[in-house]
Motif scaffolding. Structure first.
Motif, PDB file in Angstrom:
ATOM      1  N   HIS A 295     -45.750 -58.833 -29.266  1.00 34.04           N
ATOM      2  CA  HIS A 295     -44.708 -59.357 -29.069  1.00 34.04           C
ATOM      3  C   HIS A 295     -43.651 -59.568 -27.516  1.00 34.04           C
ATOM      4  O   HIS A 295     -43.908 -60.822 -27.329  1.00 34.04           O
ATOM      5  CB  HIS A 295     -43.628 -58.875 -29.899  1.00 34.04           C
ATOM      6  N   HIS A 299     -43.336 -62.684 -25.093  1.00 31.78           N
ATOM      7  CA  HIS A 299     -41.833 -63.265 -23.945  1.00 31.78           C
ATOM      8  C   HIS A 299     -42.224 -63.256 -22.576  1.00 31.78           C
ATOM      9  O   HIS A 299     -42.025 -64.396 -22.146  1.00 31.78           O
ATOM     10  CB  HIS A 299     -41.026 -62.071 -24.478  1.00 31.78           C
ATOM     11  N   GLU A 375     -38.255 -65.776 -30.380  1.00 30.61           N
ATOM     12  CA  GLU A 375     -38.248 -64.601 -30.964  1.00 30.61           C
ATOM     13  C   GLU A 375     -39.560 -65.000 -31.889  1.00 30.61           C
ATOM     14  O   GLU A 375     -40.619 -64.155 -31.959  1.00 30.61           O
ATOM     15  CB  GLU A 375     -37.604 -64.044 -31.595  1.00 30.61           C
ATOM     16  N   HIS A 418     -32.540 -62.696 -34.049  1.00 33.28           N
ATOM     17  CA  HIS A 418     -34.300 -62.380 -34.801  1.00 33.28           C
ATOM     18  C   HIS A 418     -34.528 -62.963 -35.681  1.00 33.28           C
ATOM     19  O   HIS A 418     -33.603 -63.491 -37.340  1.00 33.28           O
ATOM     20  CB  HIS A 418     -34.840 -61.277 -35.050  1.00 33.28           C
TER      21      HIS A 418
HETATM   22 ZN   LIG Z   1     -38.173 -60.159 -28.696  1.00 34.37          ZN
END
Ligand SMILES: [Zn+2]
Length: 445
Positions: A295, A299, A375, A418
């Motif tokens: 994850h 980003h 996100e 999120h």
């Molecule tokens: Zn994140």
């Protein structure tokens, strides 16, 4: 506003706050933790009848009702805090203006030195200390007592207060720098200050993001290079597979302040890095750590920091245009009564902060939706890169200790920065449904 009515408003705010807090379910901490080890439920094992919805529900069913109640109470209490934070700061800034305190702080600064630059800084120093003290009762409830009540805090009062004072000092130094430059611009360019002010603010934000991992985070925590090959080897392999030129993974001793599991990408340009916190390293399974790391790589690869900065730049320009209009409008009406001589007078600062808090409050759903969207992108990138949908589901449950698992759609739109835990588990199970071949040998643990 007279000082007696101001005190009445403050007392009312605190009483309401206590009421809200009291109304929240009393929860027994020892009986309401999220399960530490989360097994893969039978419904989430590969089969000819794998159903993402059923697999998601089976994961959610592993959360005891008491743990869900605690998580919901904590997160929903946060909705009220957005409102109370806004009310409290609005009351404080209005009081500084209406009681003439802002004008008094300016007079003191002007009397103390004849250098305009130093006068500005002296005003800023008084403003920061006074607003810190006035906001302290709510701050202490929000940041200390409430966090302890929900078992999320690990700090005793002394070190907690120390961190608050350090943050205040950073605010005084960094903020003072921006404040002095902005007022210099307002005085030099009275007709176009809102344009140049926005440009300088954006530049300053980028500068702060760039120095934060190197100069600011280490003031509060110890950041070290992670050198446990059992953890770093799969992570660095994932980085190579995704063409990320990383040689180091950083860890931060977040357990000094909190029990929350977390990881992040911070910095700008050369200082950009991925950092895992020690709660994640200690409590997460290897699959879970890889999913979270995927994850964070998302980003990084999807340039989210740069895109966030671009978004923030647009918002800053809009804000400065609005600010100019609101300042002219309110100073024409109340400037005389407040003893504020115009936009070149530093005593205008509480009004600037008041306008900023109204803007920030109304902006909450837009800002949250922007963040939640990136996100979600990082989630999907991370599941693809790590191929750990079950690790990702475990992480979603652990993060549920401080984020409501299963909100309604409007609730998620307004309050979630999120995706919710349920949404994240479903995304992972949907991905797994299309990649069942990778998991043929999987059994429940
Ligand atoms: Zn994140």
């Amino acid at each position: 506003m007279k000082s007696r009515s101001l005190v009445a408003v403050l007392v009312l705010c605190l009483l309401l706050l206590a009421g809200v807090d009291h109304a929240q379910e009393k929860v027994d901490l020892s009986q309401s933790q999220m399960p530490s080890v989360i097994s893969i439920p039978p419904e989430a094992l590969p089969s000819g009848h794998f159903d993402p919805e059923a697999a998601t529900n089976a994961y959610l069913a592993q959360i005891p009702a008491s743990a869900r109640a605690r998580s919901d109470a904590y997160f929903e209490g946060g909705y009220w805090l957005i409102l109370w934070d806004f009310f409290m700061s609005a009351v404080i800034y209005l009081a500084l203006l209406a009681l003439g305190w802002s004008a008094k702080m300016r007079n003191f600064a002007v009397r103390s030195t004849r250098f305009a630059f130093l006068q500005d800084l002296l005003y800023w120093l008084q403003f920061m200390i006074l607003t810190f003290l006035l906001g302290f009762p709510l701050g202490i409830y929000e940041g200390y007592f409430r966090e302890h009540k929900y078992g999320l805090a690990t700090q005793t009062f002394g070190p907690w207060l120390g961190d608050q004072l350090k943050a205040l000092l950073v605010g005084i130094i960094l903020g003072g720098l921006l404040f002095a430059v902005l007022f210099w611009i307002v005085r030099k360019l009275p007709r176009t200050w809102h344009i140049w002010g926005a440009v300088v603010t954006v530049g300053f934000t980028i500068f702060s993001v760039m120095i934060a991992p190197v100069f600011i985070f280490p003031l509060f925590n110890k950041v070290t290079r992670l050198n446990d090959p059992k953890i770093t080897a799969p992570i660095l392999s994932m980085a190579r597979a995704n063409d990320i030129a990383a040689h180091d993974v950083f860890q931060i001793d977040a357990s000094k302040q909190s029990t929350r599991m977390s990881a992040n990408v911070s910095g700008f340009g050369k200082t950009m890095r991925i950092t895992l916190n020690d709660n994640l390293l200690r409590r997460g399974s290897p699959e879970e750590i890889q999913a979270v790391m995927g994850h964070e790589m998302g980003h990084y690869v999807l340039n989210h920091i740069y895109k966030d900065m671009l978004f923030l730049s647009v918002v800053t320009v809009l804000f400065f245009a609005l600010l100019r209009w609101c300042l002219d409008w309110s100073l024409a009406r109340w400037g005389g009564a407040w003893g504020v001589h115009g936009i070149t007078d530093v005593a205008v600062l509480p009004l600037v902060f008041l306008i900023a808090s109204v803007f920030g409050f109304l902006f909450t759903p837009i800002g949250n939706t922007q963040t939640r969207t990136t996100e979600h992108e990082a989630d999907m990138y991370g599941i693809n890169a790590s191929r750990q949908p079950d690790g990702f589901a475990q992480a979603a449950i652990h993060l549920g200790e401080y984020r409501k698992m299963n909100p309604g759609p409007i609730e998620e739109f307004i309050f979630f920065d999120h995706p919710s835990g349920r949404r994240r588990i479903f995304d992972a199970m949907q991905w797994k449904a299309e990649n069942l071949g990778l998991f043929q040998n999987q059994t429940t643990r």
